[in-house]
Design an enzyme around this catalytic site. Structure first.
Site, PDB file in Angstrom:
ATOM      1  N   GLY A   1      31.016  32.286  38.950  1.00 32.15           N
ATOM      2  CA  GLY A   1      32.124  31.657  39.440  1.00 32.15           C
ATOM      3  C   GLY A   1      31.961  31.303  40.729  1.00 32.15           C
TER       4      GLY A   1
ATOM      5  N   GLY B   1      32.892  26.129  27.571  1.00 30.31           N
ATOM      6  CA  GLY B   1      31.586  25.968  28.364  1.00 30.31           C
ATOM      7  C   GLY B   1      30.712  27.022  27.617  1.00 30.31           C
TER       8      GLY B   1
ATOM      9  N   ILE C   1      30.081  30.329  27.953  1.00 29.74           N
ATOM     10  CA  ILE C   1      30.898  31.533  27.643  1.00 29.74           C
ATOM     11  C   ILE C   1      31.938  31.130  26.400  1.00 29.74           C
ATOM     12  CG2 ILE C   1      32.582  33.348  28.255  1.00 29.74           C
ATOM     13  CD1 ILE C   1      31.086  33.168  31.092  1.00 29.74           C
TER      14      ILE C   1
ATOM     15  N   PRO D   1      37.457  16.440  26.307  1.00 30.00           N
ATOM     16  CA  PRO D   1      36.685  16.749  25.034  1.00 30.00           C
ATOM     17  C   PRO D   1      35.229  17.012  25.124  1.00 30.00           C
ATOM     18  CG  PRO D   1      37.986  15.041  24.534  1.00 30.00           C
ATOM     19  CD  PRO D   1      38.192  15.086  25.961  1.00 30.00           C
TER      20      PRO D   1
ATOM     21  N   ARG E   1      39.396  33.762  35.480  1.00 28.32           N
ATOM     22  CA  ARG E   1      39.752  34.299  36.815  1.00 28.32           C
ATOM     23  C   ARG E   1      41.213  34.639  36.874  1.00 28.32           C
ATOM     24  NH1 ARG E   1      35.251  35.497  38.031  1.00 28.32           N
ATOM     25  NH2 ARG E   1      34.130  34.480  39.643  1.00 28.32           N
TER      26      ARG E   1
ATOM     27  N   ASP F   1      40.765  40.838  32.171  1.00 26.35           N
ATOM     28  CA  ASP F   1      39.683  41.480  32.867  1.00 26.35           C
ATOM     29  C   ASP F   1      39.804  41.130  34.398  1.00 26.35           C
ATOM     30  OD1 ASP F   1      37.328  42.937  33.130  1.00 26.35           O
ATOM     31  OD2 ASP F   1      36.199  40.916  33.118  1.00 26.35           O
TER      32      ASP F   1
ATOM     33  N   HIS G   1      37.419  43.950  35.951  1.00 21.39           N
ATOM     34  CA  HIS G   1      36.503  42.813  36.198  1.00 21.39           C
ATOM     35  C   HIS G   1      35.168  43.173  35.709  1.00 21.39           C
ATOM     36  CE1 HIS G   1      35.730  38.817  38.594  1.00 21.39           C
ATOM     37  NE2 HIS G   1      34.840  39.039  37.687  1.00 21.39           N
TER      38      HIS G   1
ATOM     39  N   SER H   1      30.880  41.339  33.084  1.00 14.88           N
ATOM     40  CA  SER H   1      29.386  41.012  33.188  1.00 14.88           C
ATOM     41  C   SER H   1      28.603  42.193  33.616  1.00 14.88           C
ATOM     42  CB  SER H   1      28.856  40.129  34.098  1.00 14.88           C
ATOM     43  OG  SER H   1      29.326  40.424  35.437  1.00 14.88           O
TER      44      SER H   1
HETATM   45  C1  DGY Z   1      31.086  35.800  37.796  1.00 14.39           C
HETATM   46  O1  DGY Z   1      29.846  36.112  38.043  1.00 14.39           O
HETATM   47  O2  DGY Z   1      31.708  35.124  38.322  1.00 14.39           O
HETATM   48  C2  DGY Z   1      31.835  36.811  37.149  1.00 14.39           C
HETATM   49  O3  DGY Z   1      33.144  36.964  37.043  1.00 14.39           O
HETATM   50  C3  DGY Z   1      31.313  38.219  37.264  1.00 14.39           C
HETATM   51  O4  DGY Z   1      31.506  38.999  36.198  1.00 14.39           O
END
Ligand code: DGY
Length: 330
Positions: A86, A164, A166, A189, A247, A271, A295, A298
């Site tokens: 992010g 994306g 993820i 799209p 986010r 999260d 959060h 990751s």
């Molecule tokens: C990021 O890398 O942006 C994630 O939110 C961290 O988990």
């Protein structure tokens, strides 16, 4: 490597980072490193002092890198490398105007975030946190046919906001659960990817109406800020489950609170929140149908080391004027 006596570019690291990141920077021997040696964020006043005259900044998602910080750093600053995928904490226009290159850490956290998103989805839809509490606090009377019932993924419709890397990884992992239909909405799209993984593009309204599970996987941008609001929740099914691992600011939290408290939707798993940490007296914590994590999407040792190392390599490449492994195009 002994770097004594050499006039090396100065790097400031805003936190204690996973070992692979620091090792990569130290072993390169091509920069002079200063670091905020703590697990907590560097205070803003300290950051503003420490960035003065540096050539590269290694930061985390908790630091707002804006005009004030860039002014404090001065014209020597050439690279900002964030240990995150992010980048909503970076003032991209300011960075672009100054010709500062930006590195970030996509890809290396995709699997971990997808995995946690599914864990959170199951914890929320199958009411795991509530059930554990009941088992511990004496609420577990006897086996009851309708007690602690949630909803299952088999034959369900899953909606993804933001298809994306993820989003794709989540779809691939959810398919074996017997999901009937995958839908998505995005700024435009993504035909090739959607065809490859059999996901259909629909309007946001249709996504809200049809999804049994609605998962937010998009980046935070001016367009996505607050997009999950009263309007969206009011179109969702009363049985639907809402999950956000992107986010917090993509969601209007007050609207989400009312949707959960009034039974407009069944439950939510978050999260990410605004602010982080979410104050322990926040109304969302009072709701049994809201699962809130700090959060950690990751947060695997391997992933955090990979993020730290990638951010280090981005920074080193940027300082040398070479192509970064993962550069954000400004
Ligand atoms: C990021 O890398 O942006 C994630 O939110 C961290 O988990």
């Amino acid at each position: 490597m002994n770097t004594a006596g050499r006039n090396l570019p100065k790097v400031y690291i805003t936190r204690r980072i996973p070992p692979d990141g620091l090792k990569a920077l130290q072993q390169a021997g091509s920069c002079e490193i200063q670091q905020w040696d703590s697990d907590d964020p560097v205070p803003r006043s300290e950051l503003l002092k420490k960035v003065s005259g540096i050539h590269a900044l290694y930061c985390l998602l908790t630091e707002k890198i804006d005009k004030e910080v860039l002014d404090a750093a001065g014209p020597s600053l050439k690279v900002v490398s964030t240990m995150s995928v992010g980048y909503d904490h970076l003032s991209l226009d300011e960075l672009k105007n100054r010709g500062i290159r930006v590195g970030f850490t996509p890809d290396v956290l995709t699997e971990a975030v997808a995995e946690l998103t599914i864990a959170l989805l199951l914890a929320t839809s199958r009411r795991l946190i509530e059930a554990v509490e009941e088992a511990k606090n004496g609420g577990w009377g006897t086996w009851k046919p309708l007690w602690m019932c949630g909803s299952g993924l088999t034959e369900s419709t899953v909606g993804i906001i933001g298809l994306g890397r993820i989003g794709e990884a989540i779809v691939n992992r959810l398919r074996p659960f017997g999901v009937k239909k995958f839908l998505y909405n995005d700024i435009a799209p993504r035909e090739e990817l959607a065809a490859k993984i059999s996901v259909d593009f629909v309007s946001l309204e249709e996504l809200a109406k049809q999804s049994d599970f609605l998962l937010v996987c998009c980046a935070l941008t001016p367009e996505t800020q607050g997009m999950c609001n009263k309007g969206l929740f009011s179109k969702m099914k009363r049985s639907s489950v809402f999950i956000n691992t992107s986010r917090g600011a993509v969601v209007n939290q007050e609207d989400l609170y009312h949707a959960l408290a009034n039974g407009q939707i069944a439950s939510a798993g978050l999260d990410v929140t605004v602010p982080e940490p979410l104050p322990t007296n926040h109304p969302l914590f009072k709701l049994k149908n809201c699962v809130i994590l700090p959060h950690i999407a990751s947060a695997t040792v391997e992933t955090r080391n990979a993020m730290a190392a990638l951010a280090a390599h981005n920074l080193l490449a940027g300082l040398k004027g070479e192509a970064m492994p993962k550069e954000l195009k400004l």
